[in-house]
Write an enzyme that holds these catalytic residues in place. Sequence first.
Site, PDB file in Angstrom:
ATOM      1  CG  HIS A  85      42.159  -0.918  37.529  1.00 43.35           C
ATOM      2  ND1 HIS A  85      42.148  -1.444  38.797  1.00 43.35           N
ATOM      3  CD2 HIS A  85      40.864  -0.879  37.132  1.00 43.35           C
ATOM      4  CE1 HIS A  85      40.902  -1.737  39.156  1.00 43.35           C
ATOM      5  NE2 HIS A  85      40.104  -1.389  38.150  1.00 43.35           N
ATOM      6  NE  ARG A 366      50.799  -1.574  10.846  1.00 45.82           N
ATOM      7  CZ  ARG A 366      50.954  -2.870  10.617  1.00 45.82           C
ATOM      8  NH1 ARG A 366      51.783  -3.270   9.673  1.00 45.82           N
ATOM      9  NH2 ARG A 366      50.306  -3.770  11.324  1.00 45.82           N
ATOM     10  CG  ASN A 369      57.791   8.325  16.433  1.00 44.54           C
ATOM     11  OD1 ASN A 369      56.887   9.100  16.157  1.00 44.54           O
ATOM     12  ND2 ASN A 369      59.032   8.738  16.638  1.00 44.54           N
ATOM     13  CG  HIS A 373      54.421   4.444  10.518  1.00 39.65           C
ATOM     14  ND1 HIS A 373      53.130   4.652  10.057  1.00 39.65           N
ATOM     15  CD2 HIS A 373      54.811   3.254   9.988  1.00 39.65           C
ATOM     16  CE1 HIS A 373      52.761   3.645   9.298  1.00 39.65           C
ATOM     17  NE2 HIS A 373      53.764   2.787   9.229  1.00 39.65           N
ATOM     18  CE  LYS A 393      51.838  -3.646  -2.487  1.00 45.53           C
ATOM     19  NZ  LYS A 393      50.571  -4.208  -1.959  1.00 45.53           N
ATOM     20  CB  SER A 404      64.270   3.862   9.444  1.00 41.75           C
ATOM     21  OG  SER A 404      63.982   4.044  10.807  1.00 41.75           O
ATOM     22  CG  HIS A 408      67.018   5.330  14.302  1.00 43.64           C
ATOM     23  ND1 HIS A 408      66.111   5.419  13.273  1.00 43.64           N
ATOM     24  CD2 HIS A 408      66.281   5.435  15.447  1.00 43.64           C
ATOM     25  CE1 HIS A 408      64.890   5.567  13.759  1.00 43.64           C
ATOM     26  NE2 HIS A 408      64.965   5.590  15.077  1.00 43.64           N
TER      27      HIS A 408
END
Length: 498
Positions: A85, A366, A369, A373, A393, A404, A408
């Site tokens: 499928h 996550r 990639n 990551h 955090k 990131s 990019h």
Amino acid sequence: MQLIAEAEQLKPAFMKEVDSHFTEFVNSLVAKSALLDSSSSASLFPASCSEKELHKAKTLRAPPEHGKIFTARRSLLDELFEVSHIRTIYHMFIALLIVFILSTLLVDFIDEGRLVLGFDLLVFVFGKFPVVFCTWLCMFCATVTVPYNLFVWWAQGYYSSSHRVIRSLFYGMLFTLFQTAGLGFGPTYIAVSYALPPASRFIVILEQVRLVMKAHSFIRENVPRVLASVKDKSSTVPIPRISQYLYFLFAPTLIYRDNYPRNPMIRWGYVATKFAQVLGSLFYAYYIFVRLCIPQFPNGSQETFNLRGLVLCIFNSILPGVLILFLVFFAFLHCWLNAFAEMLRFADRMFYKDWWNSTSYANYYRTWNVVVHDWLYYYAYRDFLWFFGKKFKAAAMLSVFTVSAAVHEYVLSICFGYCYPVLFCLFTCFGMVFNFILNDRRKGPIWNVIMWTSLFLGQGVIICLYSQEWYARQYCPMENPTFLDYLKPRSWSCHMKM
């Protein structure tokens, strides 16, 4: 017939039970592997070492038991393509490519009265290949020699040095200088000064980013081992062999290890198939641009910038944008990485996960990639928390998103020859907001639909705005442009006269 009907009724419950037990088995296996890995790391410290010294040695870096564990596993698509499928969906994309080819050939035959088999666009975007190859060769040779020798020279004299901090700062500055000037400025200068076409620039800049991340991982993983051996007063300095470093530079991972799980043999037929699929994806992208993008944007650029035209452009760009997204995923993350993994007998093929099932953007980031990551998680996010504390955090996540997004946008700016921070804004604004709104607590099919809808719209925005800016700069050139002219969007004011 009654027996078959009863079997069909029992089938869902049976498959659910099997899936539950299999998941428990895999989780327990991973947990045992983590325990074995942490115990083997702990065995590096001698038994005579006190608990206080052991704690100090471990705090030299993030705890090793939280590092990435490599294990032999296949890529998800290789497993899914064994299901008829799923394989049919792959066949449907091939059929769509055939339709694109037929459409192009028929239109060219009607317009020209003959078959036109030229690939002028491919020839243009991959032009000046000798310059690209020489640039890559210089980058690779420099990455082989400079980081490795700097580390060896530092490690060999660190134990006997009476000024360890000064020695570390000196070699650290040399390594940083190489990363920023050698691998950072050099390839970028060549790409711009030689006016490389877009795809050729992509090759140079992406290799630049990859080698910078590889060199950082090699130093980041090995320096704490040397520091730990000095604290243990070990007679040997743990310096990896040059062959291990070379293998890592070619391996489809950004996390350095002395050894990786390896397959017993190379399936050269599998390698040939993957490279053929990469080539097919390249032609697929060519026909997408020829049939869906190029006919749209020059005509759209003849109109002045207005809201109606922008909305139509975005929605008309969704289909080519989504197809390009699928092709980038399939050609690079699946075919290209699997081909090199097979040639190197690299057994851990988890370059991505089931990102298409994501119900949250947190899970999508996550799983889309995994290779990149992992690098961001261990060397940006976790090291940020290790340095500043676990209370930050949110700041750590924000810093990772910003880095990131900046990388990019840097890649796109150099490759297209202009700065138009569409992707940066989508990353830092909408991406960050969606990361908190569509978080891991969102479950159910409706959230998967919302994620895909926003992903479709995002791809439409990217293809539309970057294409409009590209054509605006082609047809509305400026004489003696200043630096600000490279930053100011030309598509907002350009009115083409063709």
